[in-house]
Write a protein that holds these residues in place. Structure first.
Motif, PDB file in Angstrom:
ATOM      1  N   SER A 102       0.067 -41.599 -19.952  1.00 18.82           N
ATOM      2  CA  SER A 102       1.027 -41.759 -18.862  1.00 18.82           C
ATOM      3  C   SER A 102       2.055 -40.631 -18.921  1.00 18.82           C
ATOM      4  O   SER A 102       2.145 -39.893 -19.915  1.00 18.82           O
ATOM      5  N   GLY A 103       2.860 -40.511 -17.852  1.00 16.18           N
ATOM      6  CA  GLY A 103       3.889 -39.491 -17.847  1.00 16.18           C
ATOM      7  C   GLY A 103       4.869 -39.649 -18.993  1.00 16.18           C
ATOM      8  O   GLY A 103       5.250 -38.673 -19.651  1.00 16.18           O
ATOM      9  N   GLY A 104       5.273 -40.899 -19.255  1.00 14.38           N
ATOM     10  CA  GLY A 104       6.189 -41.137 -20.361  1.00 14.38           C
ATOM     11  C   GLY A 104       5.585 -40.773 -21.700  1.00 14.38           C
ATOM     12  O   GLY A 104       6.250 -40.204 -22.572  1.00 14.38           O
ATOM     13  N   GLN A 105       4.288 -41.082 -21.878  1.00 14.49           N
ATOM     14  CA  GLN A 105       3.616 -40.725 -23.124  1.00 14.49           C
ATOM     15  C   GLN A 105       3.488 -39.216 -23.272  1.00 14.49           C
ATOM     16  O   GLN A 105       3.654 -38.670 -24.370  1.00 14.49           O
ATOM     17  N   GLN A 106       3.195 -38.524 -22.168  1.00 14.83           N
ATOM     18  CA  GLN A 106       3.106 -37.062 -22.230  1.00 14.83           C
ATOM     19  C   GLN A 106       4.447 -36.447 -22.631  1.00 14.83           C
ATOM     20  O   GLN A 106       4.489 -35.505 -23.430  1.00 14.83           O
ATOM     21  N   GLN A 107       5.534 -36.980 -22.083  1.00 15.02           N
ATOM     22  CA  GLN A 107       6.837 -36.431 -22.450  1.00 15.02           C
ATOM     23  C   GLN A 107       7.177 -36.769 -23.900  1.00 15.02           C
ATOM     24  O   GLN A 107       7.840 -35.990 -24.583  1.00 15.02           O
ATOM     25  N   ARG A 108       6.700 -37.905 -24.393  1.00  9.61           N
ATOM     26  CA  ARG A 108       6.903 -38.219 -25.810  1.00  9.61           C
ATOM     27  C   ARG A 108       6.139 -37.233 -26.693  1.00  9.61           C
ATOM     28  O   ARG A 108       6.624 -36.841 -27.763  1.00  9.61           O
TER      29      ARG A 108
ATOM     30  N   SER B  52      12.346 -44.805 -14.426  1.00  3.60           N
ATOM     31  CA  SER B  52      13.535 -45.153 -15.204  1.00  3.60           C
ATOM     32  C   SER B  52      13.184 -45.709 -16.583  1.00  3.60           C
ATOM     33  O   SER B  52      13.859 -45.395 -17.576  1.00  3.60           O
ATOM     34  N   ARG B  53      12.122 -46.498 -16.666  1.00  4.50           N
ATOM     35  CA  ARG B  53      11.756 -47.077 -17.960  1.00  4.50           C
ATOM     36  C   ARG B  53      11.260 -46.004 -18.924  1.00  4.50           C
ATOM     37  O   ARG B  53      11.706 -45.952 -20.089  1.00  4.50           O
ATOM     38  N   SER B  54      10.363 -45.133 -18.455  1.00  2.00           N
ATOM     39  CA  SER B  54       9.862 -44.055 -19.315  1.00  2.00           C
ATOM     40  C   SER B  54      10.983 -43.099 -19.681  1.00  2.00           C
ATOM     41  O   SER B  54      11.055 -42.601 -20.817  1.00  2.00           O
ATOM     42  N   GLY B  55      11.866 -42.833 -18.716  1.00  2.00           N
ATOM     43  CA  GLY B  55      12.998 -41.955 -18.994  1.00  2.00           C
ATOM     44  C   GLY B  55      13.893 -42.508 -20.079  1.00  2.00           C
ATOM     45  O   GLY B  55      14.341 -41.775 -20.965  1.00  2.00           O
TER      46      GLY B  55
ATOM     47  N   LEU C  53      14.791 -40.709 -23.679  1.00  2.00           N
ATOM     48  CA  LEU C  53      16.184 -40.497 -24.068  1.00  2.00           C
ATOM     49  C   LEU C  53      16.486 -41.215 -25.378  1.00  2.00           C
ATOM     50  O   LEU C  53      17.222 -40.691 -26.230  1.00  2.00           O
ATOM     51  N   GLY C  54      15.906 -42.398 -25.537  1.00  2.00           N
ATOM     52  CA  GLY C  54      16.082 -43.126 -26.792  1.00  2.00           C
ATOM     53  C   GLY C  54      15.500 -42.366 -27.972  1.00  2.00           C
ATOM     54  O   GLY C  54      16.098 -42.328 -29.053  1.00  2.00           O
TER      55      GLY C  54
ATOM     56  N   PRO D 185      24.144 -39.323 -14.847  1.00  2.00           N
ATOM     57  CA  PRO D 185      25.145 -39.927 -15.731  1.00  2.00           C
ATOM     58  C   PRO D 185      24.554 -40.906 -16.740  1.00  2.00           C
ATOM     59  O   PRO D 185      25.067 -41.019 -17.861  1.00  2.00           O
ATOM     60  N   ILE D 186      23.480 -41.594 -16.361  1.00  2.00           N
ATOM     61  CA  ILE D 186      22.857 -42.528 -17.304  1.00  2.00           C
ATOM     62  C   ILE D 186      22.236 -41.756 -18.462  1.00  2.00           C
ATOM     63  O   ILE D 186      22.397 -42.120 -19.631  1.00  2.00           O
ATOM     64  N   ALA D 187      21.537 -40.671 -18.163  1.00  2.00           N
ATOM     65  CA  ALA D 187      20.969 -39.837 -19.219  1.00  2.00           C
ATOM     66  C   ALA D 187      22.069 -39.286 -20.115  1.00  2.00           C
ATOM     67  O   ALA D 187      21.949 -39.282 -21.350  1.00  2.00           O
TER      68      ALA D 187
END
Length: 263
Positions: free
Chosen positions: A161-167, A192-195, A199-200, A220-222
């Motif tokens: 997934s996109g989130g996994q690729q960024q990880r 938002s969830r993957s982001g 960030l975490g 601002p959230i990031a």
């Protein structure tokens, strides 16, 4: 919540420089000449301390991405000084800059920049492979565990997934234990969830692994994941916020947008 104005002329004290992963002093970047001349950075002074997560924010055209690119050796400097650790960038040739970026800097971009034919594991260790360096296995295993990729190492990017690729991209940036990680809108292509997950992981890399992160963001959230936020406007550092929340960052950005840069 404390905020303080960033110094605009004085050099950081020696004790600060020892703790610094990167330092800009009177940093200037000019594009073009004559009527097309644009001053993107105008005497910027900023120190990125080791083990600290800094967000860089500002209105469109404020110079935030230019600052990151100059500090990372991705763009030339027109004047002043930029250092990674104890290395001054302005005196380096192209080969030396390439080596510096490869050995001492980690990068995370909005585009994941993974090679599609390589597995996640191969993408993570690619910079080390190119440099002819063997990874510190204990460190690498810790990084992979931190980003939750242990069961995805044999997968290619198209299977993630996109989130996994960024990880994977974050793990790649961490793998070589760099002096500093520069992240340019790292959650821009994520939901938002993957982001929040990415960030975490960046936050944890600072808190648990002692890394240093400088992140350009408009969100601002990031920014609230960071230890401090520096604000740019018209190519200058105009404000700083420590222990940020999304609300305090948003308030500060609104002040910049309306031209109120006081305190």
């Amino acid at each position: 919540m404390n905020s303080s104005r960033t110094p605009t002329s004085a050099s950081p004290p020696a004790t600060t420089l020892i703790r610094a992963a990167a330092v800009a002093e009177d940093l200037t970047k000019v594009y073009g000449h004559g009527v097309t001349r644009v001053v993107a950075l105008n005497g910027v002074n900023v120190t990125f301390l080791r083990g600290e997560f800094t967000a860089i924010m500002g209105p469109s055209g404020s110079g935030k991405s230019t600052l990151m690119h100059c500090m990372a050796g991705l763009d030339t400097i027109s004047g002043g000084s930029a250092r990674i650790g104890d290395i001054e960038l302005t005196g380096l040739n192209d080969m030396q800059l390439t080596r510096l970026r490869r050995d001492r800097i980690g990068f995370v971009f909005q585009a994941f920049n993974l090679l599609p034919t390589l597995t996640a594991a191969e993408n993570i260790t690619l910079p080390l492979t190119i440099a002819g360096r063997r990874p510190d296995q204990a460190w690498l295993e810790g990084v992979i565990a931190a980003v939750g990729l242990a069961d995805r190492l044999k997968h290619r990017p198209a299977q993630l997934s996109g989130g996994q690729q960024q990880r994977v991209a974050v793990a790649r940036a961490l793998a070589g234990q760099p002096e500093i990680i520069f992240a340019d809108e790292p959650t821009g292509n994520l939901d938002s969830r993957s982001g929040a997950e990415v960030l975490g992981f960046l936050r944890d890399s600072v808190r648990e692994l002692g890394q240093t992160v400088a992140m350009v963001t408009h969100d601002p959230i990031a920014a609230s994941y960071s230890d401090r936020v520096i604000f740019l406007a018209d190519g200058r550092v105009v404000d700083e916020l420590r222990v940020p929340t999304a609300e305090t960052v948003l308030q500060r950005m609104k002040r910049l947008d309306t031209g109120d840069r006081a305190g």
